[in-house]
Design a protein around this motif. Structure first.
Motif, PDB file in Angstrom:
ATOM      1  N   ILE A   9       0.821  -1.217   0.000  1.00  0.00           N
ATOM      2  CA  ILE A   9       0.000   0.000   0.000  1.00  0.00           C
ATOM      3  C   ILE A   9       0.847   1.256   0.000  1.00  0.00           C
ATOM      4  N   ARG A  10       2.151   1.151   0.264  1.00  0.00           N
ATOM      5  CA  ARG A  10       2.994   2.338   0.284  1.00  0.00           C
ATOM      6  C   ARG A  10       3.114   2.886  -1.131  1.00  0.00           C
ATOM      7  N   PRO A  11       2.926   4.214  -1.292  1.00  0.00           N
ATOM      8  CA  PRO A  11       3.007   4.772  -2.649  1.00  0.00           C
ATOM      9  C   PRO A  11       4.410   4.628  -3.211  1.00  0.00           C
ATOM     10  N   LYS A  12       4.474   4.271  -4.473  1.00  0.00           N
ATOM     11  CA  LYS A  12       5.762   4.080  -5.118  1.00  0.00           C
ATOM     12  C   LYS A  12       6.270   5.408  -5.652  1.00  0.00           C
ATOM     13  N   ILE A  13       7.489   5.761  -5.274  1.00  0.00           N
ATOM     14  CA  ILE A  13       8.113   6.995  -5.723  1.00  0.00           C
ATOM     15  C   ILE A  13       9.003   6.687  -6.905  1.00  0.00           C
ATOM     16  N   PRO A  14       8.871   7.405  -8.000  1.00  0.00           N
ATOM     17  CA  PRO A  14       9.718   7.127  -9.166  1.00  0.00           C
ATOM     18  C   PRO A  14      11.195   7.265  -8.805  1.00  0.00           C
ATOM     19  N   PRO A  15      12.012   6.323  -9.252  1.00  0.00           N
ATOM     20  CA  PRO A  15      13.441   6.392  -8.938  1.00  0.00           C
ATOM     21  C   PRO A  15      14.092   7.682  -9.398  1.00  0.00           C
ATOM     22  N   LEU A  16      13.598   8.255 -10.505  1.00  0.00           N
ATOM     23  CA  LEU A  16      14.190   9.494 -11.004  1.00  0.00           C
ATOM     24  C   LEU A  16      13.991  10.640 -10.023  1.00  0.00           C
ATOM     25  N   PRO A  21      17.712  14.647  -5.598  1.00  0.00           N
ATOM     26  CA  PRO A  21      18.436  15.217  -4.451  1.00  0.00           C
ATOM     27  C   PRO A  21      19.761  14.534  -4.169  1.00  0.00           C
ATOM     28  N   TYR A  22      19.829  13.225  -4.388  1.00  0.00           N
ATOM     29  CA  TYR A  22      21.109  12.532  -4.192  1.00  0.00           C
ATOM     30  C   TYR A  22      22.148  13.009  -5.202  1.00  0.00           C
ATOM     31  N   LEU A  23      21.727  13.213  -6.430  1.00  0.00           N
ATOM     32  CA  LEU A  23      22.653  13.716  -7.451  1.00  0.00           C
ATOM     33  C   LEU A  23      23.119  15.118  -7.111  1.00  0.00           C
ATOM     34  N   TRP A  24      22.202  15.931  -6.612  1.00  0.00           N
ATOM     35  CA  TRP A  24      22.557  17.298  -6.200  1.00  0.00           C
ATOM     36  C   TRP A  24      23.606  17.265  -5.087  1.00  0.00           C
ATOM     37  N   LEU A  25      23.400  16.427  -4.079  1.00  0.00           N
ATOM     38  CA  LEU A  25      24.355  16.330  -2.973  1.00  0.00           C
ATOM     39  C   LEU A  25      25.710  15.819  -3.433  1.00  0.00           C
ATOM     40  N   ILE A  26      25.697  14.861  -4.361  1.00  0.00           N
ATOM     41  CA  ILE A  26      26.963  14.300  -4.844  1.00  0.00           C
ATOM     42  C   ILE A  26      27.756  15.351  -5.619  1.00  0.00           C
ATOM     43  N   VAL A  27      27.064  16.075  -6.523  1.00  0.00           N
ATOM     44  CA  VAL A  27      27.757  17.020  -7.401  1.00  0.00           C
ATOM     45  C   VAL A  27      28.208  18.261  -6.643  1.00  0.00           C
ATOM     46  N   PHE A  28      27.341  18.805  -5.766  1.00  0.00           N
ATOM     47  CA  PHE A  28      27.625  20.096  -5.140  1.00  0.00           C
ATOM     48  C   PHE A  28      28.123  19.991  -3.706  1.00  0.00           C
ATOM     49  N   PHE A  29      28.183  18.791  -3.147  1.00  0.00           N
ATOM     50  CA  PHE A  29      28.720  18.660  -1.788  1.00  0.00           C
ATOM     51  C   PHE A  29      29.810  17.601  -1.716  1.00  0.00           C
TER      52      PHE A  29
END
Length: 303
Positions: A9-16, A21-29
């Motif tokens: 029943i948990r809503p599925k969040i698209p992987p994209l 946010p993970y890509l943002w943290l990797i690139v800019f932090f």
């Protein structure tokens, strides 16, 4: 119910969506942090860039040379130690003044009618729409010997000669408190506006005086806003550079100015990178404490 039921029943969040946010943290932090960490273990050199590589491939062998003197210098050189201690002191005192000024402001705004409350909040936020640099530079004209403040005080007969405020630690305190005050007011307002006034009415009915009701009810319930406001002010104030440089003068020693001098004037990028890494680790401590505090608070609320 079973774990499988909740997974269905948990809503599925698209992987994209999750990856953004993970890509943002990797690139800019993460990547900039690793670059600075690598430079902090290098040796300074007259070159471009002004440091030697820490890894060399010679005779089919990969050699790793880590220079720990950059970190040892931070604890043996009194200038760095004093800069860290002075930064913590200035940030802590400024945070205290922001709390003393911001709490009554937030309390007064929270008790206003809805229409007046919006106007008051706009007045608090409006200066932040102006450039940070322009706002700090405006205080140069206010605190100068021939500035507005000394002109008013001499016109009123309070002083006979101009006070030397600009380029002193006092001016740095004034600038930090002015610039970071909204970061204290907003979390406090968000907490105080949700306060149930029926608790205060019950305390008054039981014979409590206003100051007693404030200490026993309002102050404890506003603790989350106090902690959040103090963190939002103190953490960036420790690494502040613009305000001490423009208002504090040479007598105001802060780690942000030391960091800038090492990068620009001394061209000692490894030492400056070590200063930045240690400062980041120091700032991580209150952030972890705050996150732990919020986690406990959420667990208590759930119970």
């Amino acid at each position: 119910m079973s774990t499988g039921y909740w997974k269905r029943i948990r809503p599925k969040i698209p992987p994209l969506v999750v990856s953004v946010p993970y890509l943002w943290l990797i690139v800019f932090f993460a990547i900039p942090f690793l670059i600075v960490l690598k430079i902090s273990f290098a040796r300074s050199a007259i070159a471009q860039p002004p440091y030697l590589p820490i890894m060399e491939y010679i005779d089919n062998a990969l050699t790793l040379r880590l220079n720990l003197n950059n970190y040892l210098e931070l604890f043996t050189n009194s200038e760095y130690v004093l800069a860290y201690l002075s930064s913590i002191k200035i940030a802590a005192v400024s945070t205290g003044f922001c709390l003393l000024i911001g709490y009554p402001m937030a309390y007064a705004i929270a008790r206003l009618p809805a229409t007046a409350r919006s106007i008051a909040l706009m007045a608090v936020l409006l200066p932040s729409w102006t450039s940070f640099l322009i706002r700090v530079y405006a205080w140069v004209g206010i605190l100068d010997n021939n500035g507005i403040l000394n002109g008013w005080l001499m016109a009123l007969g309070v002083i006979d000669k101009p006070l030397r405020i600009l380029y002193t630690p006092t001016a740095a305190y004034i600038g930090i408190v002015y610039c970071y005050l909204p970061f204290m007011v907003l979390p406090l307002y968000a907490t105080l506006v949700k306060l149930d006034h029926r608790l205060l009415e019950a305390a008054y009915d039981l014979g409590a005086r206003p100051w007693k009701a404030f200490i026993s009810i309002t102050l404890p319930l506003s603790r989350p806003g106090i902690v959040a406001g103090c963190m939002l002010v103190m953490i960036p104030a420790i690494g502040e550079y613009v305000i001490p440089e423009m208002l504090g003068g040479s007598g105001t020693l802060m780690i942000g100015r030391v960091l800038w001098n090492e990068f620009s004037a001394n061209r000692n990028w490894p030492a400056a990178s070590a200063v930045a890494i240690v400062m980041l680790l120091l700032l991580s401590v209150p952030i972890l404490i705050f996150n732990r505090y919020r986690q406990r608070q959420m667990e208590d609320a759930a119970l």
